[in-house]
Design an enzyme around this catalytic site. Structure first.
Site, PDB file in Angstrom:
ATOM      1  N   GLU A  35      -3.846   0.816  -5.994  1.00  0.00           N
ATOM      2  CA  GLU A  35      -2.863  -0.180  -6.409  1.00  0.00           C
ATOM      3  C   GLU A  35      -2.625   0.003  -7.898  1.00  0.00           C
ATOM      4  O   GLU A  35      -3.473   0.528  -8.622  1.00  0.00           O
ATOM      5  CB  GLU A  35      -3.349  -1.602  -6.123  1.00  0.00           C
ATOM      6  CG  GLU A  35      -3.476  -1.955  -4.647  1.00  0.00           C
ATOM      7  CD  GLU A  35      -2.150  -2.026  -3.901  1.00  0.00           C
ATOM      8  OE1 GLU A  35      -1.095  -1.809  -4.539  1.00  0.00           O
ATOM      9  OE2 GLU A  35      -2.162  -2.296  -2.698  1.00  0.00           O
ATOM     10  N   CYS A  73       0.864  -1.176   0.000  1.00  0.00           N
ATOM     11  CA  CYS A  73       0.000   0.000   0.000  1.00  0.00           C
ATOM     12  C   CYS A  73       0.900   1.225   0.000  1.00  0.00           C
ATOM     13  O   CYS A  73       1.581   1.502   0.980  1.00  0.00           O
ATOM     14  CB  CYS A  73      -0.919   0.012   1.218  1.00  0.00           C
ATOM     15  SG  CYS A  73      -1.945   1.501   1.338  1.00  0.00           S
TER      16      CYS A  73
END
Length: 247
Positions: free
Chosen positions: A115, A2
Site C-alpha cells: 500500500e 490492493c
C-alpha cells in the site's frame, strides 16, 4: 485497495496448504514479489464435475488466472484493468460482480501486499508516494477473497479454440484494520481457514450467507514496513523489494 502483492510460494506448497485435488503440473507461474494488474496469478477454486448428479463433490483446483476481472458481457478485455478490486460492501449487487459472487468465488494466495502513503519531502517540499509492505507477522499465507469470471473473445471464431476463452479474477477489499489502517483506508480481505470450504463451495449461493463470511478480516497481526520505491515500477521484481528502508 490492493494494486500490487507478493506471491512467491511454489504451486506445490499452495496445493498442500489449500488441499488442492486438481492441479496440472504443466501450468506454472514464476514467483513474483511485484504482482501487478493483468499478470497471471494463482487462484484456488472449486468446479463441479460435468454431468453432476448431486452426489459428486466439486474438485478443488489450483489455476493461473489473469488479474483484472473482465465481465462476460464486456466488449473488450481492457475492461479488466479497471476491475482489479471489488468492494466488500457492494460486491453482491454490482452488475460486473454479482453473478460471479453467486457462483464463481476463489481464493488468491499472497505472502503480503503493498500500500502507498502520500508523503512530502521535508527538504524539497515535493510530494511522493511511499510504498509499505503489509504481511502476516507469523509468516502465514494470506487467502485473499476473490471472484473469477469467464470471457469469450468475440474475435475468435470457434468455441473449442483455447484462445477463445479468458478466465480473469478480482480481489475483494474491505476497510483496513491493524497496521494496514495506518497506511491506507482499505485493504484486501483475507479469509480464515475455517471459511475456505464455504466460500469456495459453488453450491452456496445465498447472498446473505456469503456476505457473512466476508464481515470479519482474518485474525492475526499484520506487520508493516516501508520499502523501496523500486516497487512502483512493475518491471522491478525480486525479494530485494521487501527489504526495509528509511522513508
Amino acid at each position: 485497495m490492493c494494486g500490487r502483492y507478493v506471491s512467491a510460494r511454489s504451486p506445490e506448497d499452495l496445493a498442500r496448504l489449500f488441499r488442492v485435488t486438481d492441479w496440472r503440473a504443466e501450468e506454472t507461474i514464476a514467483p513474483s514479489w511485484n504482482v501487478a494488474p493483468t499478470d497471471p496469478v494463482w487462484a484456488v477454486l472449486e468446479r463441479a464435475p460435468r454431468g453432476r448428479d448431486g452426489t459428486a463433490a466439486a474438485a478443488r483446483q489450483l489455476r493461473p488466472l489473469r488479474w483484472g476481472l473482465v465481465p462476460s458481457w464486456a466488449r473488450d478485455v481492457r475492461t479488466g484493468s479497471r476491475m482489479i478490486n471489488a468492494r466488500m460492501e457492494t460486491v453482491h449487487e454490482k452488475p460486473a460482480y454479482r453473478a460471479a459472487f453467486a457462483r464463481r468465488r476463489c481464493l488468491l494466495p499472497a505472502d503480503g501486499f503493498y500500500e502507498w502513503q502520500r508523503t512530502e519531502d521535508p527538504r524539497t517540499g515535493r510530494k511522493r508516494k511511499q510504498p509499505y509492505y503489509v504481511h502476516p507477522e507469523d509468516g502465514r499465507v494470506l487467502a485473499l477473497a476473490g471472484l473469477y469470471e469467464y470471457w469469450r473473445d468475440p474475435g475468435v471464431r470457434h468455441d473449442d479454440d483455447p484462445a477463445a476463452w479468458l478466465t480473469t479474477c478480482t480481489i475483494i477489499t474491505t476497510e483496513a484494520t491493524d497496521a494496514a489502517g495506518r497506511v491506507h483506508p482499505r485493504m484486501p480481505l483475507a479469509l480464515t481457514e475455517e471459511h475456505y470450504d464455504a466460500w469456495l463451495d459453488p453450491a452456496r449461493q445465498d447472498p446473505d450467507e456469503l456476505r457473512a463470511l466476508l464481515t470479519p478480516p482474518a485474525g492475526g497481526r499484520l506487520g508493516v514496513r516501508p520499502v523501496s520505491t523500486d516497487v512502483n515500477d512493475v518491471r522491478n521484481d525480486g525479494p530485494r523489494l521487501l527489504d526495509p528502508v528509511t522513508p
